[in-house]
Write a protein that holds these residues in place. Structure first.
Motif, PDB file in Angstrom:
ATOM      1  N   ARG A  42      -1.177  -7.376   4.759  1.00  9.50           N
ATOM      2  CA  ARG A  42      -0.704  -6.852   3.468  1.00  9.50           C
ATOM      3  C   ARG A  42      -1.477  -7.855   2.660  1.00  9.50           C
ATOM      4  O   ARG A  42      -1.694  -9.093   2.516  1.00  9.50           O
ATOM      5  CB  ARG A  42       0.539  -7.242   3.455  1.00  9.50           C
ATOM      6  CG  ARG A  42       1.404  -6.270   4.370  1.00  9.50           C
ATOM      7  CD  ARG A  42       2.916  -6.555   4.514  1.00  9.50           C
ATOM      8  NE  ARG A  42       3.673  -6.473   3.248  1.00  9.50           N
ATOM      9  CZ  ARG A  42       3.945  -5.355   2.797  1.00  9.50           C
ATOM     10  NH1 ARG A  42       4.018  -4.133   3.274  1.00  9.50           N
ATOM     11  NH2 ARG A  42       4.892  -5.359   1.652  1.00  9.50           N
ATOM     12  N   HIS A  43      -1.908  -7.179   1.407  1.00 11.12           N
ATOM     13  CA  HIS A  43      -2.796  -7.752   0.271  1.00 11.12           C
ATOM     14  C   HIS A  43      -1.993  -7.642  -0.994  1.00 11.12           C
ATOM     15  O   HIS A  43      -2.554  -7.198  -1.991  1.00 11.12           O
ATOM     16  CB  HIS A  43      -3.891  -7.132   0.421  1.00 11.12           C
ATOM     17  CG  HIS A  43      -3.823  -5.563   0.379  1.00 11.12           C
ATOM     18  ND1 HIS A  43      -4.136  -5.029  -0.794  1.00 11.12           N
ATOM     19  CD2 HIS A  43      -3.819  -4.708   1.384  1.00 11.12           C
ATOM     20  CE1 HIS A  43      -4.131  -3.696  -0.547  1.00 11.12           C
ATOM     21  NE2 HIS A  43      -4.071  -3.567   0.880  1.00 11.12           N
ATOM     22  N   TYR A  44      -0.634  -8.015  -0.972  1.00 13.26           N
ATOM     23  CA  TYR A  44       0.141  -7.689  -2.108  1.00 13.26           C
ATOM     24  C   TYR A  44       0.871  -8.708  -2.857  1.00 13.26           C
ATOM     25  O   TYR A  44       1.202  -9.349  -2.140  1.00 13.26           O
ATOM     26  CB  TYR A  44       1.259  -6.406  -1.870  1.00 13.26           C
ATOM     27  CG  TYR A  44       0.670  -5.390  -0.948  1.00 13.26           C
ATOM     28  CD1 TYR A  44      -0.135  -4.568  -1.243  1.00 13.26           C
ATOM     29  CD2 TYR A  44       1.347  -5.297   0.240  1.00 13.26           C
ATOM     30  CE1 TYR A  44      -0.862  -3.479  -0.385  1.00 13.26           C
ATOM     31  CE2 TYR A  44       0.721  -4.182   1.194  1.00 13.26           C
ATOM     32  CZ  TYR A  44      -0.273  -3.295   0.765  1.00 13.26           C
ATOM     33  OH  TYR A  44      -0.625  -2.138   1.372  1.00 13.26           O
ATOM     34  N   ASP A  45       0.799  -8.744  -4.169  1.00 16.69           N
ATOM     35  CA  ASP A  45       1.320  -9.756  -5.057  1.00 16.69           C
ATOM     36  C   ASP A  45       2.949  -9.853  -4.355  1.00 16.69           C
ATOM     37  O   ASP A  45       3.428 -11.273  -4.614  1.00 16.69           O
ATOM     38  CB  ASP A  45       1.330  -9.558  -6.373  1.00 16.69           C
ATOM     39  CG  ASP A  45      -0.034  -9.597  -7.064  1.00 16.69           C
ATOM     40  OD1 ASP A  45      -0.974 -10.220  -6.201  1.00 16.69           O
ATOM     41  OD2 ASP A  45      -0.328  -9.261  -8.038  1.00 16.69           O
ATOM     42  N   SER A 173      -8.093   1.801   7.808  1.00 13.63           N
ATOM     43  CA  SER A 173      -6.797   2.211   8.773  1.00 13.63           C
ATOM     44  C   SER A 173      -6.026   3.469   8.271  1.00 13.63           C
ATOM     45  O   SER A 173      -5.417   4.093   9.082  1.00 13.63           O
ATOM     46  CB  SER A 173      -6.124   1.119   8.972  1.00 13.63           C
ATOM     47  OG  SER A 173      -5.539   0.452   8.259  1.00 13.63           O
ATOM     48  N   TYR A 174      -5.957   3.474   6.951  1.00 18.01           N
ATOM     49  CA  TYR A 174      -5.002   4.686   6.409  1.00 18.01           C
ATOM     50  C   TYR A 174      -5.281   5.897   7.100  1.00 18.01           C
ATOM     51  O   TYR A 174      -4.494   6.854   7.511  1.00 18.01           O
ATOM     52  CB  TYR A 174      -4.901   4.571   5.028  1.00 18.01           C
ATOM     53  CG  TYR A 174      -4.484   3.383   4.267  1.00 18.01           C
ATOM     54  CD1 TYR A 174      -3.733   2.090   5.098  1.00 18.01           C
ATOM     55  CD2 TYR A 174      -4.902   2.587   3.279  1.00 18.01           C
ATOM     56  CE1 TYR A 174      -3.134   1.248   4.590  1.00 18.01           C
ATOM     57  CE2 TYR A 174      -4.655   1.712   2.540  1.00 18.01           C
ATOM     58  CZ  TYR A 174      -3.854   0.962   3.236  1.00 18.01           C
ATOM     59  OH  TYR A 174      -3.410  -0.247   2.616  1.00 18.01           O
ATOM     60  N   ASN A 175      -6.652   6.192   6.907  1.00 20.77           N
ATOM     61  CA  ASN A 175      -6.993   7.596   7.306  1.00 20.77           C
ATOM     62  C   ASN A 175      -7.158   7.653   8.901  1.00 20.77           C
ATOM     63  O   ASN A 175      -6.803   8.490   9.365  1.00 20.77           O
ATOM     64  CB  ASN A 175      -8.655   7.942   6.633  1.00 20.77           C
ATOM     65  CG  ASN A 175      -8.519   8.416   5.559  1.00 20.77           C
ATOM     66  OD1 ASN A 175      -7.585   8.794   4.728  1.00 20.77           O
ATOM     67  ND2 ASN A 175      -9.589   7.951   4.663  1.00 20.77           N
ATOM     68  N   SER A 229       1.416   6.694  -0.860  1.00 19.85           N
ATOM     69  CA  SER A 229       2.338   6.771  -1.867  1.00 19.85           C
ATOM     70  C   SER A 229       2.473   5.436  -2.796  1.00 19.85           C
ATOM     71  O   SER A 229       2.729   5.643  -3.913  1.00 19.85           O
ATOM     72  CB  SER A 229       3.731   7.371  -1.306  1.00 19.85           C
ATOM     73  OG  SER A 229       4.190   6.041  -0.210  1.00 19.85           O
ATOM     74  N   TYR A 230       2.540   4.452  -2.220  1.00 14.46           N
ATOM     75  CA  TYR A 230       2.664   3.209  -3.143  1.00 14.46           C
ATOM     76  C   TYR A 230       1.691   3.256  -4.172  1.00 14.46           C
ATOM     77  O   TYR A 230       2.002   2.550  -5.105  1.00 14.46           O
ATOM     78  CB  TYR A 230       3.130   2.131  -2.170  1.00 14.46           C
ATOM     79  CG  TYR A 230       2.051   1.476  -1.494  1.00 14.46           C
ATOM     80  CD1 TYR A 230       1.726   1.885  -0.025  1.00 14.46           C
ATOM     81  CD2 TYR A 230       1.172   0.506  -1.972  1.00 14.46           C
ATOM     82  CE1 TYR A 230       0.583   1.477   0.376  1.00 14.46           C
ATOM     83  CE2 TYR A 230      -0.028   0.080  -1.232  1.00 14.46           C
ATOM     84  CZ  TYR A 230      -0.079   0.508  -0.001  1.00 14.46           C
ATOM     85  OH  TYR A 230      -1.285  -0.083   0.757  1.00 14.46           O
ATOM     86  N   TYR A 231       0.533   3.341  -3.812  1.00 12.33           N
ATOM     87  CA  TYR A 231      -0.326   3.211  -4.773  1.00 12.33           C
ATOM     88  C   TYR A 231      -0.129   4.104  -6.035  1.00 12.33           C
ATOM     89  O   TYR A 231      -0.322   3.782  -7.123  1.00 12.33           O
ATOM     90  CB  TYR A 231      -1.980   3.531  -4.373  1.00 12.33           C
ATOM     91  CG  TYR A 231      -2.495   2.534  -3.455  1.00 12.33           C
ATOM     92  CD1 TYR A 231      -2.335   1.124  -3.841  1.00 12.33           C
ATOM     93  CD2 TYR A 231      -2.884   2.831  -2.112  1.00 12.33           C
ATOM     94  CE1 TYR A 231      -3.081   0.264  -3.026  1.00 12.33           C
ATOM     95  CE2 TYR A 231      -3.339   1.711  -1.232  1.00 12.33           C
ATOM     96  CZ  TYR A 231      -3.282   0.512  -1.681  1.00 12.33           C
ATOM     97  OH  TYR A 231      -3.949  -0.348  -1.001  1.00 12.33           O
ATOM     98  N   LEU A 232       0.414   5.323  -5.727  1.00 12.91           N
ATOM     99  CA  LEU A 232       0.885   6.318  -6.840  1.00 12.91           C
ATOM    100  C   LEU A 232       1.999   5.505  -7.813  1.00 12.91           C
ATOM    101  O   LEU A 232       2.084   5.527  -9.032  1.00 12.91           O
ATOM    102  CB  LEU A 232       1.252   7.398  -6.403  1.00 12.91           C
ATOM    103  CG  LEU A 232       0.116   8.259  -5.684  1.00 12.91           C
ATOM    104  CD1 LEU A 232       0.583   9.419  -4.964  1.00 12.91           C
ATOM    105  CD2 LEU A 232      -0.942   8.915  -6.955  1.00 12.91           C
TER     106      LEU A 232
END
Ligand code: FE2
Length: 349
Positions: A42-45, A173-175, A229-232
């Motif tokens: 995971r690469h999220y703040d 990996s998402y695709n 979805s979370y990028y949106l």
């Protein structure tokens, strides 16, 4: 076939006097609360914030090594019993199941955790626990959405999309997990054929990340793409006006509502087989699944929480508002190699 492990990014912000490479675990600091060493994809703040909160709440230091899950799995294998890693976190079900299959995890069967989570978000044997969810959805050129409410992933192979499809690389990996899910639904031969037809519809070679595809469509390059979805949610709530503009200039479709449902992947956490700080590892996973942490994940990362009944601060539908695919999420791991092969065969680089 051994892959070289790239240098890892060490997030030293959470390291106070103890480093992952110190070698001695926390065996010598029994009176202290000790540490928990995390390998994460995971690469999220929001994760940094959660780990800092856990630290201040419990006194347990969180040491983080961040890399993609395939690299982390190779690292865990190479380290074997000498690893300092206590918790492995992936962004997909495929990789956490791969780690399980390779004997890198241990079952914890924590009753509280198993009770907290719906059955599809916890490994039957207690090897891993889902911490967040993301739908792989479709973004299309603004204005097209209304007439495409019944769009499916399968439809992207149709000739009407010729010269209009833009995508990121199949190495992501998402695709891969999405294609593994399509293989579960349709088989390998169908999948390679689908890939070939989608590639024939490409407006350009695959490049960029999920958000780039959305920005490109908003800017008139291509008309249709896949995006998590979370990028949106992040784009909708971005402090950057150009990013918000891109979000408002595409329509979002949750595909396959008339058939199999939208594919939803799981980001999961597990205690490693050779964890030196097992109790701290379980405490961290429990913390990540607390209501407060789950709400933070929803509010700041716009992922669907793992525990039920949480809201997103976004115009995206809630989990209850769309039909999701119900194929066993573990199959995305088992079929990952088949997905990579189908991408290769169909020419999606
Ligand atoms: Fe991501």
């Amino acid at each position: 076939m051994k892959k070289l492990v790239k240098p890892f990014i060490l997030l030293t912000a959470f390291v106070a006097g103890v480093s992952c490479s110190s070698g001695g675990g926390d065996e010598g600091s029994n009176q202290e609360k000790g540490v928990v060493n995390v390998y994460t994809h995971r690469h999220y703040d929001v994760d940094k914030e959660l780990f800092a909160r856990f630290d201040s709440l419990t006194g347990i230091k969180v040491n983080v090594i961040s890399a993609n899950a395939d690299e982390l799995i190779v690292k865990l294998k190479q380290e074997g019993p000498t690893t300092q890693c206590d918790v492995l976190i992936t962004t997909d079900a495929a990789r956490i199941n791969k780690a399980k299959k390779e004997g890198l995890l241990q079952p914890t069967q924590n009753e509280e955790l198993m009770k907290t989570l719906p059955s599809n978000l916890v490994d039957d044997e207690g090897y891993w626990y889902g911490i967040a969810q993301r739908a792989r959805v479709i973004a299309v050129k603004k204005g097209l959405g209304e007439s495409l409410a019944n769009l499916s992933y399968e439809d992207l192979a149709n000739p009407e999309w010729k010269g209009k499809v833009i995508m990121r690389s199949s190495e992501n990996s998402y695709n891969q997990s999405l294609l593994a899910n399509l293989i579960a639904n349709h088989g390998e031969e169908w999948a390679a054929n689908w890939v070939e037809k989608v590639v024939a519809n490409f407006a350009r070679e695959p490049k960029g990340n999920d958000r780039d595809q959305v920005k490109n469509i908003a800017a008139g390059e291509g008309e249709i793409t896949f995006v998590n979805s979370y990028y949106l949610g992040k784009m909708e709530n971005s402090p950057d006006p150009a990013t918000r503009f891109a979000f408002t200039n595409v329509d979002v479709i949750y595909p396959n509502q008339q058939s199999t449902g939208t594919f939803v992947d799981v980001s999961a956490a597990a205690v490693t087989k050779y964890a030196k700080n097992k109790e701290n590892a379980i405490a961290l996973i429990q913390f990540l699944l607390s209501k407060e942490s789950q709400q933070l994940i929803a509010d700041k990362n716009f992922e669907y929480p793992a525990i039920e009944g949480m809201k997103l601060k976004s115009s995206l539908p809630t989990l209850a508002e769309f039909k999701r695919d119900t194929v066993d999420i573990e199959l995305t791991g088992e079929l990952n190699a088949a997905a990579v092969k189908a991408f290769d065969k169909g020419g999606w680089r």
